[in-house]
Scaffold this motif. Sequence first.
Motif, PDB file in Angstrom:
ATOM      1  N   TYR A  36       0.842  -1.200   0.000  1.00 27.32           N
ATOM      2  CA  TYR A  36       0.000   0.000   0.000  1.00 27.32           C
ATOM      3  C   TYR A  36       0.874   1.246   0.000  1.00 27.32           C
ATOM      4  O   TYR A  36       1.828   1.346   0.772  1.00 27.32           O
ATOM      5  N   THR A 251     -16.693  10.425   3.868  1.00 34.03           N
ATOM      6  CA  THR A 251     -15.499   9.593   3.839  1.00 34.03           C
ATOM      7  C   THR A 251     -15.634   8.485   2.805  1.00 34.03           C
ATOM      8  O   THR A 251     -14.673   8.168   2.088  1.00 34.03           O
ATOM      9  N   VAL A 252     -16.825   7.893   2.728  1.00 24.25           N
ATOM     10  CA  VAL A 252     -17.066   6.869   1.697  1.00 24.25           C
ATOM     11  C   VAL A 252     -16.880   7.465   0.306  1.00 24.25           C
ATOM     12  O   VAL A 252     -16.278   6.837  -0.581  1.00 24.25           O
ATOM     13  N   VAL A 255     -13.090   7.886  -0.286  1.00 24.88           N
ATOM     14  CA  VAL A 255     -12.429   6.600  -0.555  1.00 24.88           C
ATOM     15  C   VAL A 255     -12.750   6.117  -1.963  1.00 24.88           C
ATOM     16  O   VAL A 255     -11.879   5.617  -2.687  1.00 24.88           O
ATOM     17  N   ALA A 256     -14.013   6.281  -2.383  1.00 17.62           N
ATOM     18  CA  ALA A 256     -14.412   5.817  -3.708  1.00 17.62           C
ATOM     19  C   ALA A 256     -13.708   6.587  -4.823  1.00 17.62           C
ATOM     20  O   ALA A 256     -13.417   6.024  -5.884  1.00 17.62           O
ATOM     21  N   ARG A 259      -9.269   6.216  -3.547  1.00 14.49           N
ATOM     22  CA  ARG A 259      -8.703   4.947  -3.092  1.00 14.49           C
ATOM     23  C   ARG A 259      -7.750   5.103  -1.915  1.00 14.49           C
ATOM     24  O   ARG A 259      -6.924   4.222  -1.648  1.00 14.49           O
ATOM     25  N   ILE A 261      -7.826   4.505   1.235  1.00 15.46           N
ATOM     26  CA  ILE A 261      -8.684   3.812   2.192  1.00 15.46           C
ATOM     27  C   ILE A 261      -8.256   4.086   3.631  1.00 15.46           C
ATOM     28  O   ILE A 261      -9.052   4.565   4.458  1.00 15.46           O
ATOM     29  N   PHE A 262      -7.002   3.792   3.936  1.00 16.50           N
ATOM     30  CA  PHE A 262      -6.549   3.902   5.320  1.00 16.50           C
ATOM     31  C   PHE A 262      -6.418   5.352   5.764  1.00 16.50           C
ATOM     32  O   PHE A 262      -6.801   5.707   6.886  1.00 16.50           O
ATOM     33  N   GLU A 263      -5.884   6.206   4.892  1.00 14.55           N
ATOM     34  CA  GLU A 263      -5.721   7.614   5.268  1.00 14.55           C
ATOM     35  C   GLU A 263      -7.074   8.264   5.580  1.00 14.55           C
ATOM     36  O   GLU A 263      -7.214   8.999   6.564  1.00 14.55           O
ATOM     37  N   TRP A 265     -10.032   6.844   6.415  1.00 16.68           N
ATOM     38  CA  TRP A 265     -10.746   6.337   7.592  1.00 16.68           C
ATOM     39  C   TRP A 265     -10.005   6.654   8.887  1.00 16.68           C
ATOM     40  O   TRP A 265     -10.648   6.901   9.921  1.00 16.68           O
TER      41      TRP A 265
END
Length: 293
Positions: A36, A251-252, A255-256, A259, A261-263, A265
Amino acid sequence: MRQKRFKLHWLDYVIAAVVIAFAAVIWFRISGALNYKWQWDRIPNYILRWDADDGRWYANLLLQGLINTIRIALYSSVLALVLGTVLGIARTANNLAIRMLARTYLEVLRNIPPVVVVFIFFFFLSEQLISALNMESWARGIARQDDIAVWEFFFGDMRRFPSLISGVIVLALFESAFVGEIVRAGIQSVGRGQREAARSIGMTWVDEMRFIVLPQALRRVLPPMSNQFISLVKDSSIISLISVQELTYKTVELVASTRMIFEAWITTACLYFILCFGLSLLFRRLETSAPKH
């Protein structure tokens, strides 16, 4: 009084070391095994965005979601407090039918998963109410006006006003069940002798509740009510399932589209923690400064 000095025990250092080691393992696991690529440098731009044309900062996705979460929490808490107080009073009413109706509402909501409750209230009540009041047309009319700064301050994007109100209604109806039980416990904590004394001097039931019982009960339930408000802030993430654009929903979206994801959330978790921890400190300060009698 002297302030107590907090001394760290050896066990505190062990726990801290375990937590740091666990975080390090997760970090290297994500970076190595999952290959990642971290992009923390992009996250600040999704909190505040600089507009070169206007020469000013604007709230971006994550900050927009956080502000909407605060709005929803404030409006839902006020509505839940009103409904919960009514339910708490109904739970202690002399009329058996009123007591049973209030208890049925409270027990049903407290024993059904929140996600199920959110969908039931949204489709069967909130949406019907918004359609009956024609809120969508009214909100679109407000959005077309030129001077809507006040409206946007209190409600955000007026084109999303029906969605905001749906979230507020759904969250308030769910949380009112827990507030009702807190108020009921506060009312029953008032001594029976005080209520009997109020009746003996000719007070009606309404005056008894207004002047004797409720002032004492509401003062006693402040600590659990504060905890419930913090829980309401966290529970507001559930209404992202009905497309209410609060912090979790934004946030969703982030992420979409990126990408990250971790940053995304981890940042969202930090924002929730800052908000809830700040509220807990505020309520603790208010509780210690409030008069005891």
